[in-house]
Design an enzyme around this catalytic site. Sequence first.
Site, PDB file in Angstrom:
ATOM      1  N   GLY A  73       0.626  -4.916   0.870  1.00 56.08           N
ATOM      2  CA  GLY A  73      -0.552  -4.977   0.001  1.00 56.08           C
ATOM      3  C   GLY A  73      -0.285  -5.683  -1.323  1.00 56.08           C
ATOM      4  O   GLY A  73      -1.211  -6.231  -1.935  1.00 56.08           O
ATOM      5  N   GLU A 107       4.772  -5.085   7.332  1.00 57.19           N
ATOM      6  CA  GLU A 107       4.012  -4.021   8.008  1.00 57.19           C
ATOM      7  C   GLU A 107       4.456  -3.743   9.438  1.00 57.19           C
ATOM      8  O   GLU A 107       4.462  -2.588   9.872  1.00 57.19           O
ATOM      9  CB  GLU A 107       2.506  -4.353   7.996  1.00 57.19           C
ATOM     10  N   GLU A 124      -0.610  -9.225  -0.576  1.00 57.53           N
ATOM     11  CA  GLU A 124      -2.041  -9.461  -0.318  1.00 57.53           C
ATOM     12  C   GLU A 124      -2.825  -9.577  -1.639  1.00 57.53           C
ATOM     13  O   GLU A 124      -3.750 -10.377  -1.748  1.00 57.53           O
ATOM     14  CB  GLU A 124      -2.580  -8.356   0.592  1.00 57.53           C
ATOM     15  N   ALA A 150       0.869  -1.170   0.000  1.00 60.98           N
ATOM     16  CA  ALA A 150       0.000   0.000   0.000  1.00 60.98           C
ATOM     17  C   ALA A 150       0.912   1.228   0.000  1.00 60.98           C
ATOM     18  O   ALA A 150       2.089   1.137   0.353  1.00 60.98           O
ATOM     19  CB  ALA A 150      -0.883  -0.017   1.239  1.00 60.98           C
TER      20      ALA A 150
HETATM   21  N1  CAA Z   1       4.583   3.215  -0.746  1.00 61.17           N
HETATM   22  C1  CAA Z   1       4.989   4.374  -1.286  1.00 61.17           C
HETATM   23  N2  CAA Z   1       6.143   4.523  -1.943  1.00 61.17           N
HETATM   24  C2  CAA Z   1       6.931   3.443  -2.080  1.00 61.17           C
HETATM   25  C3  CAA Z   1       6.578   2.203  -1.544  1.00 61.17           C
HETATM   26  C4  CAA Z   1       5.337   2.105  -0.852  1.00 61.17           C
HETATM   27  N3  CAA Z   1       4.894   0.945  -0.344  1.00 61.17           N
HETATM   28  N4  CAA Z   1       7.556   1.317  -1.817  1.00 61.17           N
HETATM   29  C5  CAA Z   1       8.501   1.988  -2.499  1.00 61.17           C
HETATM   30  N5  CAA Z   1       8.114   3.276  -2.661  1.00 61.17           N
HETATM   31  C6  CAA Z   1       8.840   4.349  -3.369  1.00 61.17           C
HETATM   32  C7  CAA Z   1      10.046   4.809  -2.558  1.00 61.17           C
HETATM   33  O1  CAA Z   1       9.624   5.754  -1.590  1.00 61.17           O
HETATM   34  C8  CAA Z   1      10.904   5.424  -3.630  1.00 61.17           C
HETATM   35  O2  CAA Z   1      10.399   6.693  -3.947  1.00 61.17           O
HETATM   36  P1  CAA Z   1      11.427   7.914  -4.289  1.00 61.17           P
HETATM   37  O3  CAA Z   1      12.176   7.460  -5.512  1.00 61.17           O
HETATM   38  O4  CAA Z   1      10.489   9.067  -4.556  1.00 61.17           O
HETATM   39  O5  CAA Z   1      12.295   8.070  -3.100  1.00 61.17           O
HETATM   40  C9  CAA Z   1      10.648   4.505  -4.830  1.00 61.17           C
HETATM   41  O6  CAA Z   1       9.405   3.833  -4.564  1.00 61.17           O
HETATM   42  C10 CAA Z   1      11.716   3.459  -5.021  1.00 61.17           C
HETATM   43  O7  CAA Z   1      11.855   2.752  -3.797  1.00 61.17           O
HETATM   44  P2  CAA Z   1      13.261   2.558  -3.038  1.00 61.17           P
HETATM   45  O8  CAA Z   1      14.180   3.685  -3.352  1.00 61.17           O
HETATM   46  O9  CAA Z   1      12.965   2.283  -1.602  1.00 61.17           O
HETATM   47  O10 CAA Z   1      13.779   1.244  -3.796  1.00 61.17           O
HETATM   48  P3  CAA Z   1      14.801   0.162  -3.206  1.00 61.17           P
HETATM   49  O11 CAA Z   1      15.134  -0.713  -4.371  1.00 61.17           O
HETATM   50  O12 CAA Z   1      15.888   0.802  -2.456  1.00 61.17           O
HETATM   51  O13 CAA Z   1      13.942  -0.692  -2.160  1.00 61.17           O
HETATM   52  C11 CAA Z   1      11.975  -1.883  -1.376  1.00 61.17           C
HETATM   53  C12 CAA Z   1      12.871  -1.479  -2.574  1.00 61.17           C
HETATM   54  C13 CAA Z   1      12.768  -2.833  -0.473  1.00 61.17           C
HETATM   55  C14 CAA Z   1      10.769  -2.605  -1.931  1.00 61.17           C
HETATM   56  C15 CAA Z   1      11.580  -0.619  -0.577  1.00 61.17           C
HETATM   57  O14 CAA Z   1      11.056   0.327  -1.492  1.00 61.17           O
HETATM   58  C16 CAA Z   1      10.551  -0.863   0.473  1.00 61.17           C
HETATM   59  O15 CAA Z   1      10.863  -1.402   1.517  1.00 61.17           O
HETATM   60  N6  CAA Z   1       9.276  -0.465   0.220  1.00 61.17           N
HETATM   61  C17 CAA Z   1       8.208  -0.521   1.171  1.00 61.17           C
HETATM   62  C18 CAA Z   1       7.712  -1.939   1.375  1.00 61.17           C
HETATM   63  C19 CAA Z   1       6.644  -1.977   2.455  1.00 61.17           C
HETATM   64  O16 CAA Z   1       6.886  -1.705   3.598  1.00 61.17           O
HETATM   65  N7  CAA Z   1       5.404  -2.374   2.063  1.00 61.17           N
HETATM   66  C20 CAA Z   1       4.297  -2.445   2.962  1.00 61.17           C
HETATM   67  C21 CAA Z   1       3.490  -1.198   2.866  1.00 61.17           C
HETATM   68  S1  CAA Z   1       2.244  -1.092   4.113  1.00 61.17           S
HETATM   69  C22 CAA Z   1       0.982  -2.049   3.553  1.00 61.17           C
HETATM   70  O17 CAA Z   1       1.017  -2.620   2.477  1.00 61.17           O
HETATM   71  C23 CAA Z   1      -0.201  -2.128   4.484  1.00 61.17           C
HETATM   72  C24 CAA Z   1      -1.278  -3.066   4.086  1.00 61.17           C
HETATM   73  O18 CAA Z   1      -1.242  -4.251   4.323  1.00 61.17           O
HETATM   74  C25 CAA Z   1      -2.464  -2.573   3.466  1.00 61.17           C
END
Ligand code: CAA
Length: 262
Positions: free
Chosen positions: A115, A138, A118, A69
């Site tokens: 998400g 999460e 999911e 998400a």
């Molecule tokens: N939401 C918003 N933006 C996201 C995102 C997310 N879930 N995942 C990645 N992005 C964005 C980053 O902020 C970044 O944006 P900028 O270029 O503007 O800085 C861009 O995508 C590229 O990401 P990274 O620079 O972080 O890329 P990376 O290769 O270094 O890392 C990754 C990749 C390990 C997937 C890392 O992006 C990450 O950990 N992402 C988040 C994963 C996460 O925690 N997901 C769970 C979300 S909460 C949820 O889903 C709740 C639910 O159940 C409903």
Amino acid sequence: VLEVPEFEHLRYEVEDGIALVTLARPKALNALSGEVLRELAEVVEVIHQDPEVRAVIFTGEGKAFVAGADISEIAALSDVFVSREYSLLGQEVMNAVAALPVPTIAAINGYALGGGLELALACDLRVASVKAKLGLPEVGLGLIPGFGGTQRLPRLIGQGRALDLILTGRHVSAEEALQLGLVNRVAEDALEAAKDLARTILKNGPVALALAKEAVARGADVPLAEALEIEADLFGLACSTQDMREGTRAFLEKRAPEFKGE
Ligand code: CAA
């Protein structure tokens, strides 16, 4: 002719009965913003109404399937009731995916986190690329999965293994995901492997596919005796179809069946 709306964050194509939905917001690793969720709900509705579609593949553009998400939107949540509605909305979209009557496959081309996992869990089958990373991270954000992950993951792989992923938040490789039963196949190219899998499935009777999927889904949430009744009801229905006449006759005549989906 079916009206397909213009989508900003996803692409929708149908080829040989296989619908391909590509999440395409690569700058944010295809994160599910409210807008992406709305488009996902819309495309699922289009698929529901398109009689041409016999199977669906979901995939992502770039290095991610879906990285979860949208964390910038989640960061703005605080009110208990508003946040609960947010979760219910996401669950509703995943439920609509799960309720598609045709076989669905997640072609997990890269990160499938939160998400994103999911969404993959709401599909019938999951094919992961060797590069894929899967997880429910999460708790690292002080959150819990909210689009069905705490419920669909344990139902798929068992509570112990699900809690390992949910409580550590760790990313697992495609290989480990295969061992856990979280994915069905691992391939160099997840999308090509998903298409092969879809083509294999589509050689079978279309009505039988829908009834088999319905039997598994409806049986999952009820006691065994009731679930077996459901199976018998749907077996009865299957035996009343032209497809069943054709399938059994073709076997006895030692030829390939020609199913009409009726
Ligand atoms: N939401 C918003 N933006 C996201 C995102 C997310 N879930 N995942 C990645 N992005 C964005 C980053 O902020 C970044 O944006 P900028 O270029 O503007 O800085 C861009 O995508 C590229 O990401 P990274 O620079 O972080 O890329 P990376 O290769 O270094 O890392 C990754 C990749 C390990 C997937 C890392 O992006 C990450 O950990 N992402 C988040 C994963 C996460 O925690 N997901 C769970 C979300 S909460 C949820 O889903 C709740 C639910 O159940 C409903």
